[in-house]
Scaffold this motif. Structure first.
Motif, PDB file in Angstrom:
ATOM      1  N   ARG A   8      20.981  43.914  33.290  1.00  0.00           N
ATOM      2  CA  ARG A   8      21.317  44.495  34.592  1.00  0.00           C
ATOM      3  C   ARG A   8      21.093  46.000  34.569  1.00  0.00           C
ATOM      4  O   ARG A   8      20.567  46.580  35.508  1.00  0.00           O
ATOM      5  CB  ARG A   8      22.778  44.173  34.916  1.00  0.00           C
ATOM      6  N   GLU A  37      29.477  51.666  49.054  1.00  0.00           N
ATOM      7  CA  GLU A  37      30.261  50.813  48.164  1.00  0.00           C
ATOM      8  C   GLU A  37      31.692  50.712  48.660  1.00  0.00           C
ATOM      9  O   GLU A  37      32.204  51.619  49.317  1.00  0.00           O
ATOM     10  CB  GLU A  37      30.218  51.323  46.729  1.00  0.00           C
ATOM     11  N   TRP A  68      20.804  44.287  49.922  1.00  0.00           N
ATOM     12  CA  TRP A  68      21.152  43.743  48.617  1.00  0.00           C
ATOM     13  C   TRP A  68      22.628  44.000  48.391  1.00  0.00           C
ATOM     14  O   TRP A  68      23.133  45.071  48.734  1.00  0.00           O
ATOM     15  CB  TRP A  68      20.356  44.416  47.504  1.00  0.00           C
ATOM     16  N   TYR A  70      25.587  43.946  45.378  1.00  0.00           N
ATOM     17  CA  TYR A  70      25.890  43.912  43.944  1.00  0.00           C
ATOM     18  C   TYR A  70      27.384  43.702  43.727  1.00  0.00           C
ATOM     19  O   TYR A  70      28.198  44.273  44.444  1.00  0.00           O
ATOM     20  CB  TYR A  70      25.495  45.237  43.276  1.00  0.00           C
ATOM     21  N   ASN A  71      27.717  42.927  42.712  1.00  0.00           N
ATOM     22  CA  ASN A  71      29.110  42.766  42.278  1.00  0.00           C
ATOM     23  C   ASN A  71      29.227  43.454  40.926  1.00  0.00           C
ATOM     24  O   ASN A  71      28.663  42.993  39.929  1.00  0.00           O
ATOM     25  CB  ASN A  71      29.452  41.277  42.168  1.00  0.00           C
ATOM     26  N   ASP A  72      29.963  44.565  40.880  1.00  0.00           N
ATOM     27  CA  ASP A  72      30.058  45.363  39.659  1.00  0.00           C
ATOM     28  C   ASP A  72      31.108  44.861  38.670  1.00  0.00           C
ATOM     29  O   ASP A  72      31.312  45.497  37.635  1.00  0.00           O
ATOM     30  CB  ASP A  72      30.364  46.827  40.002  1.00  0.00           C
ATOM     31  N   VAL A 109      28.627  36.437  45.675  1.00  0.00           N
ATOM     32  CA  VAL A 109      27.910  37.164  44.627  1.00  0.00           C
ATOM     33  C   VAL A 109      28.762  37.089  43.360  1.00  0.00           C
ATOM     34  O   VAL A 109      29.894  37.572  43.352  1.00  0.00           O
ATOM     35  CB  VAL A 109      27.669  38.634  45.016  1.00  0.00           C
ATOM     36  N   PHE A 114      23.832  40.037  41.655  1.00  0.00           N
ATOM     37  CA  PHE A 114      23.500  40.557  42.968  1.00  0.00           C
ATOM     38  C   PHE A 114      22.752  39.509  43.762  1.00  0.00           C
ATOM     39  O   PHE A 114      22.206  38.555  43.217  1.00  0.00           O
ATOM     40  CB  PHE A 114      22.694  41.859  42.867  1.00  0.00           C
ATOM     41  N   ARG A 115      22.775  39.670  45.086  1.00  0.00           N
ATOM     42  CA  ARG A 115      22.054  38.776  45.996  1.00  0.00           C
ATOM     43  C   ARG A 115      21.178  39.623  46.894  1.00  0.00           C
ATOM     44  O   ARG A 115      21.601  40.647  47.412  1.00  0.00           O
ATOM     45  CB  ARG A 115      23.034  37.988  46.876  1.00  0.00           C
ATOM     46  N   GLU A 116      19.957  39.169  47.077  1.00  0.00           N
ATOM     47  CA  GLU A 116      19.013  39.837  47.979  1.00  0.00           C
ATOM     48  C   GLU A 116      19.024  39.076  49.298  1.00  0.00           C
ATOM     49  O   GLU A 116      18.560  37.941  49.362  1.00  0.00           O
ATOM     50  CB  GLU A 116      17.614  39.830  47.379  1.00  0.00           C
TER      51      GLU A 116
END
Length: 195
Positions: A8, A37, A68, A70-72, A109, A114-116
C-alpha cells in the motif's frame, strides 16, 4: 495515522510521485479531484464526469461522480462504509452499479484497503441536477461514512479535453518523388581492424 503495509505504501508513494512530479504527466493533463479526510477515511480524486461532447450538464441531467475511498485502519480494524451522499444542486445522490442501475446503498472498504468508484464500476450519480454545470464548475457534495461521519467537499466538474480528429492530425500529402539510389563512395576510409 497508522503505518501502511509495504504494498500500500508503494502504491500511495507512486501516486504521490506522479501527482507531485509534473514531468511524469503530459503538460495538458487536468488533474481531477477534491481530496479530504474524516476519521480513518481518506477521499481522493472526487470529481464530476466531463460534460458530454463539450456541452455543459443541463438542468435535469444525471451527472456521474467518481472518487477513490481509502480506509487507513490497519488489517483487523474497522471497515469503512460509504452509506450515502447529498448535494444542494441535485434531487439525490445515488450509489449505482457500473451501467447506472441502482446498487446496494453502501460501499464497504476493508481495513488498509481502497475502492475506486469510477466509470465502469460502482460509482455515484447526482440525480436530476437543478442547474447548469460546466466543465470547471464546482458543486458542494457531502459524503456520509459509517462509522466516522460526514465529509463535505467542493467537487469540480472535470474540464472537457478537446482533441483533434485523426484526419486533422495526418501529415499533409506531399508529392512522392523517387530519389536516385546512392552511388558507392571511394573516399571513405575503411574502419580500423579489431584487436
Amino acid at each position: 495515522m497508522p503505518p501502511r503495509t509495504p504494498v500500500r505504501a508503494l502504491a500511495v508513494g507512486t501516486l504521490t510521485a506522479l501527482l507531485l512530479g509534473g514531468c511524469a504527466l503530459p503538460e495538458n493533463y487536468n488533474q481531477p479531484g477534491a481530496n479530504g479526510e474524516v476519521g480513518f477515511v481518506d477521499v481522493r480524486y472526487a470529481h464530476l464526469a466531463e460534460p458530454r461532447d463539450g456541452e455543459p450538464w443541463r438542468e435535469g441531467d444525471d451527472v456521474p461522480l467518481y472518487l477513490w475511498v481509502y480506509n487507513d485502519n490497519e488489517p483487523g480494524g474497522e471497515d469503512a462504509r460509504l452509506v450515502g451522499a447529498e448535494s444542494p444542486v441535485a434531487a439525490s445522490v445515488d450509489i449505482v452499479a457500473p451501467e447506472g442501475e441502482e446498487a446496494p446503498q453502501a460501499v464497504t472498504v476493508p481495513p488498509d484497503g481502497f475502492r475506486e468508484l469510477e466509470r465502469g464500476r460502482v460509482h455515484l450519480v447526482l440525480r436530476d441536477v437543478e442547474q447548469t454545470i460546466r466543465g470547471g464548475d464546482f458543486v458542494p457534495v457531502t459524503f456520509e461514512f459509517d462509522p466516522v461521519g460526514s465529509l463535505e467537499l467542493n467537487v469540480q466538474a472535470q474540464p472537457p479535453t478537446y482533441g483533434e480528429s485523426p484526419e486533422e492530425v495526418l501529415p499533409e500529402e506531399t508529392e512522392e518523388t523517387e530519389e536516385p539510389p546512392e552511388e558507392p563512395r571511394d573516399d571513405l576510409a575503411a574502419p580500423p581492424p579489431f584487436g
